[in-house]
Structures are given as structure tokens and as C-alpha cells.
Design an enzyme around this catalytic site. Structure first.
Site, PDB file in Angstrom:
ATOM      1  CB  CYS A 189      -0.976   0.035   1.160  1.00 49.49           C
ATOM      2  SG  CYS A 189      -2.235   1.305   0.896  1.00 49.49           S
ATOM      3  CB  CYS A 367      -3.819   3.246  -3.721  1.00 53.27           C
ATOM      4  SG  CYS A 367      -3.157   3.986  -2.209  1.00 53.27           S
TER       5      CYS A 367
END
Length: 438
Positions: A189, A367
Site C-alpha cells: 500500500c 489505492c
């Protein structure tokens, strides 16, 4: 402090128990048609899919952790918007019923003999193997950091032991520098290290402390974000909120007793710069699982060496990979795992029939870039770092709707869709919403 020392070798797979009738300590040798290593998002999703494909009695998952965590929620936990408890569930509740749960870590993988040895001494043989071991966090690679977590002004949203420390540091911030780092390694991430910066800015504005704060984001990357469309939008936010971004700065040392963070300036070899801080958020260096790195399954860098389109291992045709442990050249996220799970399901179906896999993974990943307590820029893109957006709107803009999707809808899809093997990403919905154009 004992918990903090465990950060020195911290896995990201995040999971643990099984149903009592299947989770007793195993005998010395066992055999399964499908063996899954790792009980994180990829491992549990594929265990559920394999149960439907070949029957629960033919599937086992190896995972040492008692708890399974939905890690994307930790950005909001570190900012006080969600509780850590709400992000976790007992592994017993997520391992598919009837699937054997081997509560141990993996010690050794030998693909030449189709065997795996666990840390509790069990040898398991398999016909097919899915490797979903996640990656490892290396807090110990930053000098002074592990000890530094014993001080109150340092946090990290990347582990259960340190995410609540972020919230404590944010609440106790008075004035001075709030510093945020990004590691000089692959990372899961890649947006999370800056999401907490935007949330910190929002919190300090809400509490009236922002005029006395300097918010500083230091990254070794030459860009703010890897996809230009979203990077451009983030730069606008950085400028409008008076945030300081330093590119090509890498954290190498924390001096917690002095409240100093030392960064190397990558474009000036040998030069370092010291930042004083009243709050420090650290994203740790990350690397491949030591078990994979020490096996013939790894590429030169230690990641699981799989075909980027089919997720089948490049040298061992009965071995497959999913998620953070692989060398797939895309951002390591739960959204990527979802899309990969659908492709891998198809690949394995074809392999079982001695057919050639024909479904291709395009690198889809997502994301949700949290930019405040009620806004998100939903970044979605592919292997080529080109936007691959689900909704027929401009996702490069901050939107309230996307925040609530991130905070409330996505966790529901995770627990009840992905982990049940029922959610393979938004691809079909993207085609529908774009009238078949994407």
C-alpha cells in the site's frame, strides 16, 4: 517492550485459528491435494475458492497467527477514526469450514519433492501449492527505531503493536514538526505513508494546532505517487494545505531521546539531514519472506517468481502465488489480491484439466488515497501505471462518496466477499458502468 522486540521480524500475513474439529496438532506427516501457505487475504480467499473446487478435505492452510486483520483499515486506526479491534477477527472465523488449519509458521519449502516443513516439525506433501506468505516488515533496519517505539512521539500504521502509537502521538502533538517517512524498498500500500500525513493535517486543523505545525513528508522516490494523474491531484493538495514534501530522502536513523530523525539525501551521496520532530510516523523497510528467499522458488531479489499474467510459478508448474510475496510488478494491495484471486482460480482450473491458462491478470490494483476525514481520491491502475477506473466519473478528484466506500463498504466486501472467495475485484462492474468500453 517484549512486543516491540517482536517487530524485528514482523510478517504481514496477519492471520490465525481454525475450527476445532480440524485444527488439532497434526501428525508427523500429512498430504493434501492443495496446500496454501499463509492465512492473509490471498491465502484465505484462495482456500475458500479451492474448497469449492476440490472439497474441503483436500485443502489445508498453514498460518501461525491467532488473529486475521483487515490491514487497509489501519490508516484510519492511526488517525483515530476506527478502532484496532474493529479491524481484526479470530482466524478461526475466516478459515473456511472443513479446511484443515495448520497453526504453525512455514520453516522450509522444497518444491523439488513437493513438501513443506512447518515450524512445529510437521512435514506436509502436496500435489499443488499456493504461496501467499505476504512480506516481512524490517523495523530493525532503521537504527534506533525499535527502541524508539518506547518513546511516546513515534508511531507506525503498519503493525498491530505500533498503529495505536500513531494516534497517541497525533493527539499529544503540541507544536513543531510532524514528520512522515517512506522506505527505500518495495512497500505494501504505497499510498498509506502519505494518507496519514493528510489525516494529521486535517486533525491539527480541527483541533486548532495547525498554525504551529510543520508537516513534512520525506520519500526516497523521485515522485509523490507512481501514477501521474493521481500524483498531479496530490501535488495540488500538498500546495493548498502548505505541506512540505522532500523527494529522494530516506530515513536511516531515529534518535528518540533527542526527538530527531536522520535522513540520507539520495541525490547527494554521503550527505544526511536531521529533522527534529514532535511527531514521527515511520513506514518500515520491507522485504520478501525469508522462507521464500531461502528456496528455489525465489527470483534474484527473493520474491516468489511467478508469471505476471497467470500467477503460475515460472519453473514449477504445480506452484502458484498471490499477493505481497510475489514479484508481480504492481502495487501490493488487498485490491490487487482480489483481482489476482479471480485470475488464479481460472489458472488452477485450467491446470487441473491439463489445459493452458487463458485468463490474464492486467496488474489491476487500487489505492484509496485518504485525504481527510471525509474525502478520498480513489486511485485504480494497471501494470503500465495507467488509470483503470471503475466508476464513470473523474476519480482524480477528492470525493466524500469514495471516503465512505473506503471506510464502510470495502471492509464489508473484504470480510463477506473476498475472504469467502466471492469477490474477484471490480472488473465486471467496470465494464458494466463504462458500457463495455473498458
Amino acid at each position: 517492550m517484549a512486543a516491540l522486540h517482536r517487530l524485528k521480524q514482523c510478517h504481514s500475513t496477519g492471520v490465525g485459528i481454525a475450527h476445532l474439529h480440524t485444527s488439532c496438532r497434526a501428525s508427523a506427516k500429512e498430504h493434501y491435494k492443495m496446500l496454501v501457505l499463509g492465512g492473509g487475504s490471498g491465502g484465505i480467499a484462495m482456500s475458500a475458492r479451492m474448497k469449492r473446487k476440490m472439497g474441503a478435505e483436500n485443502v489445508a492452510v498453514v498460518e501461525p497467527s491467532e488473529m486475521h486483520y483487515y490491514q487497509p483499515l489501519w490508516t484510519l486506526v492511526g488517525a483515530g477514526a476506527k478502532s484496532l479491534a474493529s479491524s481484526g477477527r479470530p482466524t478461526a472465523s475466516v478459515v473456511p469450514s472443513g479446511v484443515k488449519w495448520v497453526k504453525s509458521g512455514v520453516q522450509e519449502i522444497n518444491p523439488d519433492t513437493n513438501t513443506v516443513r512447518t515450524e512445529n516439525g510437521l512435514e506436509i506433501s502436496y500435489e499443488y501449492l499456493i504461496v501467499a506468505l505476504g512480506l516481512q516488515l524490517h523495523y530493525e533496519k532503521i537504527k534506533g527505531l525499535v527502541e524508539g517505539f518506547g518513546h511516546p512521539k513515534i508511531g507506525s500504521n503498519y503493525s498491530t503493536q505500533t498503529v495505536e502509537k500513531t494516534w497517541n502521538a497525533l493527539q499529544n502533538f503540541k507544536e513543531g514538526n510532524a514528520v512522515f517517512s517512506f522506505p527505500n524498498t518495495p512497500v505494501k500500500c504505497a499510498g498509506a505513508p502519505q494518507k496519514i500525513m493528510y489525516l494529521t493535517d486535517a486533525f491539527l486543523r480541527k483541533t486548532g494546532k495547525r498554525p504551529k505545525a510543520n508537516i513534512i513528508y520525506n520519500t526516497p522516490l523521485p515522485v509523490l505517487f507512481g501514477v501521474k494523474k493521481y500524483a498531479d491531484a496530490l501535488w495540488e493538495i500538498v500546495k493548498s494545505r502548505d505541506l512540505q514534501v522532500n523527494l529522494r530522502y530516506n530515513l536511516v536513523e531515529v534518535r528518540a531521546d533527542k526527538q530527531e530523525a536522520v535522513f540520507e539525501v539520495l541525490d547527494k551521496p554521503g550527505e544526511t539531514k536531521v529533522f527534529e520532530y514532535d511527531m514521527l510516523h515511520v513506514t518500515p523497510p520491507m522485504g520478501p519472506s525469508a522462507v521464500i528467499k531461502g528456496s528455489s522458488l525465489a527470483d534474484e531479489a527473493g520474491w516468489l517468481d511467478v508469471d505476471k499474467e497467470t500467477l503460475q510459478h515460472k519453473r514449477y508448474s504445480n506452484v502458484f502465488g498471490i499477493g505481497d510475496c510475489t514479484n508481480l510488478p504492481t502495487s501490493k494491495t488487498a485490491a490487487a489480491v482480489a483481482a489476482q484471486s479471480a485470475v488464479l482460480d481460472s489458472t488452477i482450473t485450467k491446470v487441473l484439466k491439463n489445459d493452458t491458462p487463458d485468463k490474464r491478470y492486467d496488474g489491476y490494483t487500487s489505492c484509496p488515497l485518504v485525504t481527510s476525514y471525509n474525502t478520498v481520491i480513489l486511485a485504480e491502475f494497471d501494470y503500465n501505471a495507467q488509470p483503470l477506473e471503475t466508476f464513470p466519473i473523474d476519480q482524480g478528484k477528492e470525493r466524500r462518496s469514495m471516503y465512505y466506500m473506503k471506510a464502510d463498504l470495502m471492509p464489508h466486501i473484504y470480510w463477506h466477499g473476498l475472504l469467502k472467495g466471492l469477490w474477484g475485484g471490480p472488473g465486471p462492474y467496470r465494464k458494466l458502468l463504462h458500457l463495455g468500453m473498458k
